[in-house]
Design a protein around this motif. Structure first.
Motif, PDB file in Angstrom:
ATOM      1  N   ILE A 206      20.000   3.186  -2.808  1.00  0.00           N
ATOM      2  CA  ILE A 206      20.701   2.083  -3.459  1.00  0.00           C
ATOM      3  C   ILE A 206      21.958   1.764  -2.657  1.00  0.00           C
ATOM      4  N   SER A 207      22.269   0.486  -2.547  1.00  0.00           N
ATOM      5  CA  SER A 207      23.470   0.079  -1.812  1.00  0.00           C
ATOM      6  C   SER A 207      24.021  -1.191  -2.439  1.00  0.00           C
ATOM      7  N   GLN A 208      25.244  -1.504  -2.056  1.00  0.00           N
ATOM      8  CA  GLN A 208      25.923  -2.672  -2.648  1.00  0.00           C
ATOM      9  C   GLN A 208      26.712  -3.373  -1.561  1.00  0.00           C
ATOM     10  N   ASP A 209      26.521  -4.679  -1.439  1.00  0.00           N
ATOM     11  CA  ASP A 209      27.241  -5.468  -0.447  1.00  0.00           C
ATOM     12  C   ASP A 209      28.480  -6.067  -1.090  1.00  0.00           C
ATOM     13  N   LYS A 210      29.655  -5.711  -0.580  1.00  0.00           N
ATOM     14  CA  LYS A 210      30.897  -6.178  -1.185  1.00  0.00           C
ATOM     15  C   LYS A 210      31.077  -7.684  -1.034  1.00  0.00           C
ATOM     16  N   THR A 211      30.614  -8.225   0.087  1.00  0.00           N
ATOM     17  CA  THR A 211      30.849  -9.649   0.340  1.00  0.00           C
ATOM     18  C   THR A 211      30.066 -10.520  -0.623  1.00  0.00           C
ATOM     19  N   SER A 212      28.790 -10.200  -0.796  1.00  0.00           N
ATOM     20  CA  SER A 212      27.930 -11.025  -1.633  1.00  0.00           C
ATOM     21  C   SER A 212      27.773 -10.476  -3.042  1.00  0.00           C
ATOM     22  N   ASN A 213      28.297  -9.271  -3.278  1.00  0.00           N
ATOM     23  CA  ASN A 213      28.147  -8.602  -4.574  1.00  0.00           C
ATOM     24  C   ASN A 213      26.680  -8.477  -4.952  1.00  0.00           C
ATOM     25  N   THR A 214      25.863  -8.146  -3.983  1.00  0.00           N
ATOM     26  CA  THR A 214      24.433  -7.947  -4.189  1.00  0.00           C
ATOM     27  C   THR A 214      24.135  -6.458  -4.136  1.00  0.00           C
ATOM     28  N   VAL A 215      23.282  -6.026  -5.033  1.00  0.00           N
ATOM     29  CA  VAL A 215      22.852  -4.627  -5.082  1.00  0.00           C
ATOM     30  C   VAL A 215      21.413  -4.560  -4.571  1.00  0.00           C
ATOM     31  N   TYR A 216      21.164  -3.606  -3.706  1.00  0.00           N
ATOM     32  CA  TYR A 216      19.855  -3.456  -3.109  1.00  0.00           C
ATOM     33  C   TYR A 216      19.234  -2.125  -3.499  1.00  0.00           C
TER      34      TYR A 216
ATOM     35  N   ILE B 124      24.739   3.092  -8.721  1.00  0.00           N
ATOM     36  CA  ILE B 124      25.853   3.083  -7.770  1.00  0.00           C
ATOM     37  C   ILE B 124      27.102   2.627  -8.517  1.00  0.00           C
ATOM     38  N   TRP B 125      28.242   3.227  -8.186  1.00  0.00           N
ATOM     39  CA  TRP B 125      29.490   2.845  -8.847  1.00  0.00           C
ATOM     40  C   TRP B 125      30.657   3.019  -7.905  1.00  0.00           C
ATOM     41  N   ALA B 126      31.719   2.292  -8.206  1.00  0.00           N
ATOM     42  CA  ALA B 126      32.921   2.290  -7.361  1.00  0.00           C
ATOM     43  C   ALA B 126      32.567   2.050  -5.899  1.00  0.00           C
ATOM     44  N   TRP B 127      31.577   1.251  -5.672  1.00  0.00           N
ATOM     45  CA  TRP B 127      31.108   0.824  -4.343  1.00  0.00           C
ATOM     46  C   TRP B 127      30.448   1.920  -3.519  1.00  0.00           C
ATOM     47  N   GLU B 128      30.698   3.197  -3.826  1.00  0.00           N
ATOM     48  CA  GLU B 128      30.239   4.226  -2.895  1.00  0.00           C
ATOM     49  C   GLU B 128      29.488   5.395  -3.526  1.00  0.00           C
ATOM     50  N   TYR B 129      29.673   5.657  -4.790  1.00  0.00           N
ATOM     51  CA  TYR B 129      29.025   6.816  -5.398  1.00  0.00           C
ATOM     52  C   TYR B 129      27.638   6.438  -5.899  1.00  0.00           C
TER      53      TYR B 129
ATOM     54  N   GLN C  16       0.832  -1.197   0.000  1.00  0.00           N
ATOM     55  CA  GLN C  16       0.000   0.000   0.000  1.00  0.00           C
ATOM     56  C   GLN C  16       0.864   1.243   0.000  1.00  0.00           C
ATOM     57  N   ALA C  17       0.286   2.327  -0.462  1.00  0.00           N
ATOM     58  CA  ALA C  17       0.994   3.603  -0.496  1.00  0.00           C
ATOM     59  C   ALA C  17       1.510   3.943   0.904  1.00  0.00           C
ATOM     60  N   GLY C  18       2.741   4.429   0.927  1.00  0.00           N
ATOM     61  CA  GLY C  18       3.393   4.736   2.193  1.00  0.00           C
ATOM     62  C   GLY C  18       4.236   3.600   2.726  1.00  0.00           C
ATOM     63  N   GLY C  19       4.097   2.435   2.146  1.00  0.00           N
ATOM     64  CA  GLY C  19       4.836   1.267   2.592  1.00  0.00           C
ATOM     65  C   GLY C  19       6.228   1.199   2.013  1.00  0.00           C
ATOM     66  N   SER C  20       6.905   0.088   2.313  1.00  0.00           N
ATOM     67  CA  SER C  20       8.296  -0.097   1.890  1.00  0.00           C
ATOM     68  C   SER C  20       8.485  -1.463   1.255  1.00  0.00           C
ATOM     69  N   LEU C  21       9.461  -1.529   0.368  1.00  0.00           N
ATOM     70  CA  LEU C  21       9.924  -2.783  -0.217  1.00  0.00           C
ATOM     71  C   LEU C  21      11.423  -2.681  -0.413  1.00  0.00           C
ATOM     72  N   ARG C  22      12.100  -3.835  -0.403  1.00  0.00           N
ATOM     73  CA  ARG C  22      13.518  -3.844  -0.730  1.00  0.00           C
ATOM     74  C   ARG C  22      13.751  -4.838  -1.862  1.00  0.00           C
ATOM     75  N   LEU C  23      14.312  -4.333  -2.933  1.00  0.00           N
ATOM     76  CA  LEU C  23      14.678  -5.177  -4.065  1.00  0.00           C
ATOM     77  C   LEU C  23      16.135  -5.606  -3.927  1.00  0.00           C
ATOM     78  N   SER C  24      16.405  -6.823  -4.363  1.00  0.00           N
ATOM     79  CA  SER C  24      17.774  -7.347  -4.356  1.00  0.00           C
ATOM     80  C   SER C  24      18.159  -7.776  -5.762  1.00  0.00           C
ATOM     81  N   CYS C  25      19.421  -7.608  -6.082  1.00  0.00           N
ATOM     82  CA  CYS C  25      19.943  -8.044  -7.376  1.00  0.00           C
ATOM     83  C   CYS C  25      21.233  -8.815  -7.137  1.00  0.00           C
ATOM     84  N   GLY C  26      21.182 -10.114  -7.342  1.00  0.00           N
ATOM     85  CA  GLY C  26      22.370 -10.934  -7.238  1.00  0.00           C
ATOM     86  C   GLY C  26      23.195 -10.803  -8.505  1.00  0.00           C
ATOM     87  N   VAL C  27      24.477 -10.474  -8.362  1.00  0.00           N
ATOM     88  CA  VAL C  27      25.354 -10.214  -9.498  1.00  0.00           C
ATOM     89  C   VAL C  27      26.432 -11.293  -9.552  1.00  0.00           C
ATOM     90  N   SER C  28      26.585 -11.942 -10.716  1.00  0.00           N
ATOM     91  CA  SER C  28      27.520 -13.061 -10.812  1.00  0.00           C
ATOM     92  C   SER C  28      28.975 -12.619 -10.845  1.00  0.00           C
TER      93      SER C  28
END
Length: 121
Positions: A66-76, A48-53, A13-25
């Motif tokens: 947007i964020s990126q996990d270095k360990t799993s190489n997943t983008v959220y 997102i690029w260079a892990w931080e920008y 519903q409007a006002g709610g939240s979701l988190r998308l994940s993208c597994g990167v090989s």
């Protein structure tokens, strides 16, 4: 070849939240999220690029992160304060080289299969 696998879409519903994940090989310099609503062109949402920008479309600034996990190489993509106009199919995208940003669709090298996000009023 880089494979992208999205997850996390759904209905909220409007006002709610979701988190998308993208597994990167394999690590790719530029990562981003695009979306396409029915009857509309695909548009860049966040990058997102260079892990931080990062960069965001004006329509989602202050609501999406947007964020990126270095360990799993997943983008959220954390989506808060969702609006009905955020309803779309969301695609994860990878681009090997700069420039990076939300307006670099033509340079995207790899796309995910897409995940549906539906926001009801």
């Amino acid at each position: 070849q880089v494979q992208l696998v999205e997850s996390g879409g759904g209905s909220v519903q409007a006002g709610g939240s979701l988190r998308l994940s993208c597994g990167v090989s394999k690590y790719t310099y530029c990562m981003g999220w695009y979306r396409q609503a029915p009857g509309k062109e695909r548009e860049g949402v966040a990058a997102i690029w260079a892990w931080e920008y990062s960069a965001y479309a004006d329509s989602v600034k202050g609501r999406f992160t947007i964020s990126q996990d270095k360990t799993s190489n997943t983008v959220y993509l954390q989506m808060d304060s969702l609006k009905p106009e955020d309803t779309a199919v969301y695609y994860c995208a990878a681009k090997r080289d700069s420039p990076c940003g939300v307006n670099e669709e033509r340079g995207v090298n790899y796309w995910g299969q897409g995940t549906q996000v539906t926001v009801s009023s």
